[in-house]
Design a protein around this motif. Structure first.
Motif, PDB file in Angstrom:
ATOM      1  N   ASP A  44     -32.942 -38.639  32.403  1.00 36.94           N
ATOM      2  CA  ASP A  44     -31.974 -37.542  32.521  1.00 36.94           C
ATOM      3  C   ASP A  44     -30.713 -37.851  31.720  1.00 36.94           C
ATOM      4  OD1 ASP A  44     -33.650 -36.107  34.141  1.00 36.94           O
ATOM      5  OD2 ASP A  44     -32.657 -36.659  36.023  1.00 36.94           O
ATOM      6  N   ALA A  45     -30.261 -39.104  31.793  1.00 37.06           N
ATOM      7  CA  ALA A  45     -29.052 -39.495  31.055  1.00 37.06           C
ATOM      8  C   ALA A  45     -29.280 -39.416  29.549  1.00 37.06           C
ATOM      9  CB  ALA A  45     -28.634 -40.911  31.457  1.00 37.06           C
TER      10      ALA A  45
ATOM     11  N   VAL B 297     -31.340 -37.360  27.996  1.00 36.10           N
ATOM     12  CA  VAL B 297     -31.319 -35.928  27.643  1.00 36.10           C
ATOM     13  C   VAL B 297     -29.877 -35.434  27.545  1.00 36.10           C
ATOM     14  CG1 VAL B 297     -31.898 -33.620  28.475  1.00 36.10           C
ATOM     15  CG2 VAL B 297     -33.590 -35.457  28.618  1.00 36.10           C
ATOM     16  N   GLU B 298     -29.048 -35.872  28.495  1.00 38.06           N
ATOM     17  CA  GLU B 298     -27.639 -35.471  28.468  1.00 38.06           C
ATOM     18  C   GLU B 298     -26.938 -36.020  27.231  1.00 38.06           C
ATOM     19  OE1 GLU B 298     -24.224 -33.519  30.171  1.00 38.06           O
ATOM     20  OE2 GLU B 298     -26.412 -33.334  30.341  1.00 38.06           O
ATOM     21  N   ALA B 299     -27.274 -37.263  26.848  1.00 36.29           N
ATOM     22  CA  ALA B 299     -26.668 -37.857  25.652  1.00 36.29           C
ATOM     23  C   ALA B 299     -27.036 -37.074  24.399  1.00 36.29           C
ATOM     24  CB  ALA B 299     -27.114 -39.318  25.521  1.00 36.29           C
TER      25      ALA B 299
ATOM     26  N   ARG C 205     -27.661 -34.022  24.242  1.00 38.76           N
ATOM     27  CA  ARG C 205     -26.941 -32.750  24.291  1.00 38.76           C
ATOM     28  C   ARG C 205     -25.458 -32.913  23.968  1.00 38.76           C
ATOM     29  NH1 ARG C 205     -23.921 -29.584  27.597  1.00 38.76           N
ATOM     30  NH2 ARG C 205     -23.711 -31.217  29.173  1.00 38.76           N
ATOM     31  N   VAL C 206     -24.834 -34.002  24.460  1.00 36.55           N
ATOM     32  CA  VAL C 206     -23.372 -34.142  24.401  1.00 36.55           C
ATOM     33  C   VAL C 206     -22.898 -34.935  23.188  1.00 36.55           C
ATOM     34  CG1 VAL C 206     -21.389 -35.142  25.601  1.00 36.55           C
ATOM     35  CG2 VAL C 206     -23.122 -33.889  26.894  1.00 36.55           C
ATOM     36  N   TRP C 207     -23.612 -35.970  22.822  1.00 38.00           N
ATOM     37  CA  TRP C 207     -23.089 -36.900  21.811  1.00 38.00           C
ATOM     38  C   TRP C 207     -22.868 -36.305  20.423  1.00 38.00           C
ATOM     39  CZ3 TRP C 207     -25.408 -42.490  22.633  1.00 38.00           C
ATOM     40  CH2 TRP C 207     -25.018 -42.932  23.898  1.00 38.00           C
TER      41      TRP C 207
ATOM     42  N   TRP D  23     -21.440 -45.442  29.091  1.00 38.26           N
ATOM     43  CA  TRP D  23     -21.593 -44.013  29.360  1.00 38.26           C
ATOM     44  C   TRP D  23     -22.972 -43.727  29.942  1.00 38.26           C
ATOM     45  CZ3 TRP D  23     -24.680 -39.915  28.266  1.00 38.26           C
ATOM     46  CH2 TRP D  23     -24.136 -38.630  28.361  1.00 38.26           C
TER      47      TRP D  23
ATOM     48  N   VAL E  78     -23.726 -42.232  33.715  1.00 34.10           N
ATOM     49  CA  VAL E  78     -24.412 -40.962  33.915  1.00 34.10           C
ATOM     50  C   VAL E  78     -25.729 -41.173  34.667  1.00 34.10           C
ATOM     51  CG1 VAL E  78     -25.528 -39.013  32.747  1.00 34.10           C
ATOM     52  CG2 VAL E  78     -23.321 -39.880  31.927  1.00 34.10           C
TER      53      VAL E  78
ATOM     54  N   ARG F 251     -26.835 -39.729  38.349  1.00 32.36           N
ATOM     55  CA  ARG F 251     -28.057 -38.955  38.547  1.00 32.36           C
ATOM     56  C   ARG F 251     -28.919 -39.581  39.645  1.00 32.36           C
ATOM     57  NH1 ARG F 251     -28.842 -35.101  34.422  1.00 32.36           N
ATOM     58  NH2 ARG F 251     -26.735 -34.540  33.817  1.00 32.36           N
TER      59      ARG F 251
END
Length: 379
Positions: free
Chosen positions: A29-30, A32-34, A36-38, A49, A53, A57
């Motif tokens: 999950d982290a 996937v978030e990276a 999206r955000v990085w 980071w 995250v 989660r």
């Protein structure tokens, strides 16, 4: 970069009390978030980071399950995540994933997916099974270790097998993955005085020494016989041979030592035509005795074709399952060596349709086109 940060992030969560399956889900999950955000701005401490995250989660998932209230109370008392420590936990994770509750094949698959960063498709290809079968195997392995604290190191042999598959995947594509496998195998060799660990390290070094010559400027595959041996890494070859010789001197032969001996014979030949194929066949006999692998028998058939002539190689190949990976390509090569160009061209084209990778497909397509051109000119 994300792949290199994954093992340590996973290790931090496991150390803090997360069971492996939940930790792996949280890390995914982290990641996937990276992704999206990085792209909008990478954090100053990427590892920290990811740990933060992933830990959040995990806590969110833990709180959502009333049956885990006691675990939630315990994990909430842990200090808040800060900058990730610099310790290298990757090799430790390999051992933890080789958990006694898992079969060796399941442990390897789980490690490759969770720690090695390989996709389910890549792992399935390494195991010669359908992707759906491998997805089920990984899911079962995660269910088996779900809720367990992975605090008992598993079997070193399973760890060796995993490192070998990680290296193979990197050798065929991602150079960082191959280099990482060598780095971890060096650590393992320093920790375990065992000839098979040394044999695996030697095998990796000898194969990696040829990497620069395996593709042309356009990225096309270059077969071993056509490689520029002046581009081989002689220092890596010398180290690999020395490591292998020390291992063989202990007279405890294993499959990695036998494979390394075959690689050493290829590396020792100044030119392809000077390769000692007779001795290579003998080593394949040892390797087949140790493993019983159909892939070994396939490679042995090609070596027999070089040592005793293409007809002998085709006879050995004829005893094997034609659905084996690269069986059709081996048949095409041996038919060409035997002078049967129409059969070779047809088999090269068929092998190209079955190829597992784009570079392999393109190489086999070029071989078929080359023979068809020659046949057209002859007519």
């Amino acid at each position: 970069m994300l792949r290199s940060l994954t093992p340590h992030t996973l290790a931090v969560l496991v150390r803090r009390g997360a069971d492996f399956a939940s930790a792996e889900d949280a890390v995914q999950d982290a990641l996937v978030e990276a992704v999206r955000v990085w792209p909008g701005g990478q954090p100053r401490d990427p590892q920290g980071w990811l740990v933060t995250v992933a830990w959040r989660r995990f806590l969110d998932a833990t709180r959502a399950e009333g049956a885990r209230r006691r675990r939630e109370e315990r994990v909430d008392r842990e200090p808040p995540p800060g900058p990730a420590p610099g310790a290298d936990d990757t090799l430790r994770l390999y051992f933890l994933c080789a958990h006694p509750s898992l079969s060796p094949s399941s442990a390897v698959a789980l490690t490759l997916r969770a720690v090695g960063g390989l996709t389910t498709r890549q792992i399935a290809r390494a195991y010669l099974v359908p992707e759906a079968t491998m997805a089920q195997r990984i899911s079962r392995a995660k269910r088996t270790v779900s809720g367990l604290r992975l605090d008992r190191p598993g079997d070193p042999g399973t760890v060796l097998r995993t490192l070998y598959l990680v290296f193979n995947e990197g050798y065929s594509g991602d150079v960082d993955l191959a280099a990482e496998a060598i780095r971890l195998t060096r650590q393992l060799a320093a920790a375990f005085d065992h000839p098979e660990v040394a044999g695996l390290l030697a095998l990796m070094l000898l194969h990696h020494a040829r990497r620069a010559s395996r593709t042309g400027p356009d990225g096309a595959l270059v077969p071993l016989a056509e490689q520029d041996r002046g581009r081989w890494d002689t220092a890596a070859i010398a180290e690999g041979v020395a490591v292998l010789q020390r291992a063989l001197a202990r007279d405890r032969l294993g499959e990695f030592q036998a494979q390394a001996a075959i690689a050493a014979l290829h590396a020792d030949a100044p030119a392809a035509e000077e390769t000692d194929w007779v001795q290579i066949v003998e080593w394949y006999d040892e390797l087949e005795r140790l493993t019983g692998s159909p892939v070994v028998r396939l490679n042995r058939a090609v070596a027999v074709g070089e040592a005793d002539g293409p007809r002998a190689g085709l006879a050995a190949l004829g005893a094997l399952d034609p659905d084996l990976p690269r069986h059709t390509a081996a048949a095409a090569y041996l038919h060409e060596r035997a002078g049967d160009l129409p059969a070779a061209a047809r088999l090269y084209a068929e092998a190209a349709r079955r190829a597992a990778t784009v570079p392999e497909r393109d190489h086999l397509t070029r071989q078929a086109a080359r023979l068809n051109t020659a046949l057209g000119q002859a007519r």
